[in-house]
Design a protein around this motif. Structure first.
Motif, PDB file in Angstrom:
ATOM      1  N   GLY A 150      -7.242 -13.336  -9.753  1.00  0.00           N
ATOM      2  CA  GLY A 150      -6.041 -14.094  -9.451  1.00  0.00           C
ATOM      3  C   GLY A 150      -4.888 -13.210  -9.020  1.00  0.00           C
ATOM      4  N   GLY A 151      -3.871 -13.828  -8.399  1.00  0.00           N
ATOM      5  CA  GLY A 151      -2.649 -13.126  -8.037  1.00  0.00           C
ATOM      6  C   GLY A 151      -2.853 -12.035  -7.003  1.00  0.00           C
ATOM      7  N   ILE A 152      -1.961 -11.041  -7.039  1.00  0.00           N
ATOM      8  CA  ILE A 152      -2.000  -9.956  -6.065  1.00  0.00           C
ATOM      9  C   ILE A 152      -3.262  -9.127  -6.211  1.00  0.00           C
ATOM     10  CG2 ILE A 152      -0.713  -8.338  -7.519  1.00  0.00           C
ATOM     11  CD1 ILE A 152      -0.431  -8.761  -3.665  1.00  0.00           C
ATOM     12  N   ASN A 153      -3.802  -9.045  -7.448  1.00  0.00           N
ATOM     13  CA  ASN A 153      -5.052  -8.314  -7.644  1.00  0.00           C
ATOM     14  C   ASN A 153      -6.183  -8.926  -6.830  1.00  0.00           C
ATOM     15  OD1 ASN A 153      -3.597  -6.852  -9.494  1.00  0.00           O
ATOM     16  ND2 ASN A 153      -4.735  -7.558 -11.293  1.00  0.00           N
ATOM     17  N   ARG A 158      -9.971  -8.804  -2.377  1.00  0.00           N
ATOM     18  CA  ARG A 158     -10.592  -9.413  -1.196  1.00  0.00           C
ATOM     19  C   ARG A 158     -10.495  -8.494   0.014  1.00  0.00           C
ATOM     20  NH1 ARG A 158     -14.410 -12.281  -1.114  1.00  0.00           N
ATOM     21  NH2 ARG A 158     -14.790 -10.832  -2.802  1.00  0.00           N
ATOM     22  N   MET A 159      -9.380  -7.795   0.155  1.00  0.00           N
ATOM     23  CA  MET A 159      -9.258  -6.839   1.248  1.00  0.00           C
ATOM     24  C   MET A 159     -10.286  -5.721   1.105  1.00  0.00           C
ATOM     25  SD  MET A 159      -6.136  -4.292   2.374  1.00  0.00           S
ATOM     26  CE  MET A 159      -6.741  -2.947   1.337  1.00  0.00           C
ATOM     27  N   LEU A 160     -10.437  -5.209  -0.114  1.00  0.00           N
ATOM     28  CA  LEU A 160     -11.397  -4.131  -0.345  1.00  0.00           C
ATOM     29  C   LEU A 160     -12.834  -4.619  -0.184  1.00  0.00           C
ATOM     30  CD1 LEU A 160      -9.814  -2.290  -3.411  1.00  0.00           C
ATOM     31  CD2 LEU A 160      -9.619  -1.732  -0.978  1.00  0.00           C
ATOM     32  N   SER A 181      -1.856   0.158   4.021  1.00  0.00           N
ATOM     33  CA  SER A 181      -1.801  -1.021   3.158  1.00  0.00           C
ATOM     34  C   SER A 181      -2.450  -0.757   1.813  1.00  0.00           C
ATOM     35  CB  SER A 181      -2.468  -2.215   3.845  1.00  0.00           C
ATOM     36  OG  SER A 181      -3.813  -1.945   4.155  1.00  0.00           O
ATOM     37  N   LEU A 182      -3.461   0.124   1.801  1.00  0.00           N
ATOM     38  CA  LEU A 182      -4.147   0.440   0.551  1.00  0.00           C
ATOM     39  C   LEU A 182      -3.200   1.029  -0.477  1.00  0.00           C
ATOM     40  CD1 LEU A 182      -6.818   0.866  -1.058  1.00  0.00           C
ATOM     41  CD2 LEU A 182      -6.965   3.092   0.040  1.00  0.00           C
ATOM     42  N   THR A 183      -2.391   2.008  -0.070  1.00  0.00           N
ATOM     43  CA  THR A 183      -1.476   2.628  -1.023  1.00  0.00           C
ATOM     44  C   THR A 183      -0.417   1.644  -1.490  1.00  0.00           C
ATOM     45  OG1 THR A 183      -0.174   3.519   0.835  1.00  0.00           O
ATOM     46  CG2 THR A 183      -1.837   4.955  -0.135  1.00  0.00           C
ATOM     47  N   GLU A 184       0.049   0.754  -0.603  1.00  0.00           N
ATOM     48  CA  GLU A 184       1.042  -0.237  -1.011  1.00  0.00           C
ATOM     49  C   GLU A 184       0.447  -1.220  -2.020  1.00  0.00           C
ATOM     50  OE1 GLU A 184       4.268  -0.419  -0.376  1.00  0.00           O
ATOM     51  OE2 GLU A 184       4.110   1.465   0.710  1.00  0.00           O
ATOM     52  N   PHE A 185      -0.761  -1.702  -1.751  1.00  0.00           N
ATOM     53  CA  PHE A 185      -1.422  -2.611  -2.686  1.00  0.00           C
ATOM     54  C   PHE A 185      -1.635  -1.931  -4.042  1.00  0.00           C
ATOM     55  CE2 PHE A 185      -3.043  -5.601   0.671  1.00  0.00           C
ATOM     56  CZ  PHE A 185      -2.717  -6.778   0.010  1.00  0.00           C
ATOM     57  N   LEU A 186      -2.140  -0.710  -4.005  1.00  0.00           N
ATOM     58  CA  LEU A 186      -2.440  -0.013  -5.248  1.00  0.00           C
ATOM     59  C   LEU A 186      -1.193   0.178  -6.084  1.00  0.00           C
ATOM     60  CD1 LEU A 186      -4.415   1.434  -7.065  1.00  0.00           C
ATOM     61  CD2 LEU A 186      -4.153   3.486  -5.655  1.00  0.00           C
ATOM     62  N   LEU A 187      -0.121   0.592  -5.455  1.00  0.00           N
ATOM     63  CA  LEU A 187       1.123   0.796  -6.192  1.00  0.00           C
ATOM     64  C   LEU A 187       1.669  -0.510  -6.748  1.00  0.00           C
ATOM     65  CD1 LEU A 187       2.659   3.392  -3.772  1.00  0.00           C
ATOM     66  CD2 LEU A 187       2.334   3.778  -6.211  1.00  0.00           C
ATOM     67  N   THR A 188       1.589  -1.572  -5.948  1.00  0.00           N
ATOM     68  CA  THR A 188       2.078  -2.871  -6.419  1.00  0.00           C
ATOM     69  C   THR A 188       1.274  -3.360  -7.618  1.00  0.00           C
ATOM     70  OG1 THR A 188       2.854  -3.479  -4.204  1.00  0.00           O
ATOM     71  CG2 THR A 188       2.478  -5.274  -5.762  1.00  0.00           C
ATOM     72  N   ARG A 193       2.106  -6.710 -13.518  1.00  0.00           N
ATOM     73  CA  ARG A 193       1.688  -7.172 -14.835  1.00  0.00           C
ATOM     74  C   ARG A 193       0.173  -7.192 -15.005  1.00  0.00           C
ATOM     75  NH1 ARG A 193       5.700 -12.387 -15.873  1.00  0.00           N
ATOM     76  NH2 ARG A 193       7.677 -11.234 -15.796  1.00  0.00           N
ATOM     77  N   GLY A 194      -0.540  -7.057 -13.876  1.00  0.00           N
ATOM     78  CA  GLY A 194      -1.984  -7.209 -13.980  1.00  0.00           C
ATOM     79  C   GLY A 194      -2.720  -5.970 -14.417  1.00  0.00           C
ATOM     80  N   ALA A 195      -2.058  -4.815 -14.513  1.00  0.00           N
ATOM     81  CA  ALA A 195      -2.746  -3.582 -14.865  1.00  0.00           C
ATOM     82  C   ALA A 195      -2.752  -3.385 -16.366  1.00  0.00           C
ATOM     83  CB  ALA A 195      -2.056  -2.403 -14.193  1.00  0.00           C
ATOM     84  N   SER A 196      -3.897  -3.029 -16.913  1.00  0.00           N
ATOM     85  CA  SER A 196      -4.000  -2.839 -18.361  1.00  0.00           C
ATOM     86  C   SER A 196      -4.984  -1.720 -18.663  1.00  0.00           C
ATOM     87  CB  SER A 196      -4.479  -4.118 -19.019  1.00  0.00           C
ATOM     88  OG  SER A 196      -4.710  -3.935 -20.392  1.00  0.00           O
ATOM     89  N   PRO A 197      -4.557  -0.663 -19.404  1.00  0.00           N
ATOM     90  CA  PRO A 197      -3.179  -0.398 -19.794  1.00  0.00           C
ATOM     91  C   PRO A 197      -2.505   0.502 -18.785  1.00  0.00           C
ATOM     92  CG  PRO A 197      -4.633   1.142 -20.884  1.00  0.00           C
ATOM     93  CD  PRO A 197      -5.507   0.291 -19.998  1.00  0.00           C
TER      94      PRO A 197
END
Length: 319
Positions: A150-153, A158-160, A181-188, A193-197
């Motif tokens: 879900g969300g930006i993840n 899907r792009m990857l 775009s890869l670096t922008e997505f990764l940083l975002t 909130r989706g990254a854990s931890p």
């Protein structure tokens, strides 16, 4: 490292395991075991972008990848489960992965991935130079998990996934828009909130704020009179807070802006879109005030003058 492919198809079954380990060593992925060596099969397709981002699709029968390769280029790795079943095991924590789930971590630290079915996985390594100016303490990140449902993840996954499906039809030069775009997505995703931890609540908030400010800077890089005050005003924050954020990330505003301008110039120098644009025009396009200063700064950063860098890149593309 050049782009390459590998398959066990034409290798005798008794020799496949050793050949596979050698192929995975090229990706700095330590294979600790395979489930059925006598029936093992595997295939790798690897591309390396002009900025040094390595993208590899790995398809194989069940196996375990665990351990580390400490002696490798500093950076961040990212993996996407495209198909199959797998688990990440980190100490006492076990995360069962579904297709579109992503994992990340700094290169050179131990990690354990257990693939329990035939699988397809996309592995990506992003050099430190492409991220260090954009993320608080990137090499201090622990192993992390980004659920891709879900969300930006999900958009990122899907792009990857599309990249994994198309990798055999691409060449390194066609990765240029993808690497940006890869670096922008990764940083975002890492600062969301989706990254854990992540690094910790307070540090995560700083990383998110710094990333947001850096996105503002990206829209202003072409301004040769760019100052911290201009960015603070455009972003709606105080100059002191902006300076503190950069100080806490171990850098200064001016160093960050110079690095990003150099990275933008380097991307343009090897882009077919700007092949008819002179080095001087490119340096002014990204806010440098003079070609001589730009040439010295570029050489100090990358080891070669910009004209030599462009000449070599064009020569490699022809080869």
């Amino acid at each position: 490292m050049r782009s390459w492919t590998f398959s066990t198809e034409q290798i005798a079954p008794a020799e496949r395991h050793a050949a596979w380990q050698a192929a995975m060593e090229r990706l700095k992925l330590p294979v600790s075991s395979v489930t059925d060596p006598a029936r093992f099969n595997g295939r790798v397709s690897c591309l390396v972008s002009p900025l040094g981002i390595e993208v590899a699709r790995v398809e194989a029968t069940p196996q375990e990848i665990s351990g580390s390769y400490p002696a490798q280029q500093p950076g961040i790795w990212l993996s996407l489960l495209v198909d199959g079943k797998a688990s990440m095991i980190d100490g006492e924590r076990r995360i069962d992965l579904a297709p579109d789930d992503l994992l990340f971590g700094p290169t050179g630290i131990p990690a354990r991935l257990l693939f329990t079915t035939p699988f397809t996985q996309l592995f990506i390594k992003v050099p430190h130079v492409a991220l260090s100016a954009r993320l608080v303490a990137p090499l201090s990140l622990p192993l992390g998990y980004l659920p891709g449902q879900g969300g930006i993840n999900h958009v990122f996954a899907r792009m990857l996934s599309a990249l994994a499906a198309s990798i055999d039809d691409l060449d390194a030069t066609q990765l240029r828009p993808i690497e940006l775009s890869l670096t922008e997505f990764l940083l975002t995703c890492l600062t969301g909130r989706g990254a854990s931890p992540l690094i910790g609540c307070e540090a995560n908030a700083r990383a998110a704020n710094l990333h947001s400010i850096c996105q503002t800077i990206e829209t202003m890089l072409a301004d040769p009179e760019l100052t911290p005050s201009k960015v603070a005003a455009a972003h709606g924050t105080s100059l002191r807070y902006l300076q503190n954020l950069f100080a806490q990330s171990g850098q200064t505003f001016s160093n960050y802006v110079r690095t990003r301008r150099l990275e933008r110039c380097r991307a343009d120098l090897v882009s077919p879109v700007y092949v008819n644009m002179s080095v001087t025009e490119i340096c002014f396009r990204w806010g440098f005030n003079g070609s001589a200063h730009f040439s010295r700064t570029f050489k100090a950063q990358y080891g070669v003058p910009p004209r030599d860098f462009r000449r070599q890149a064009l020569s490699d593309a022809v080869d």
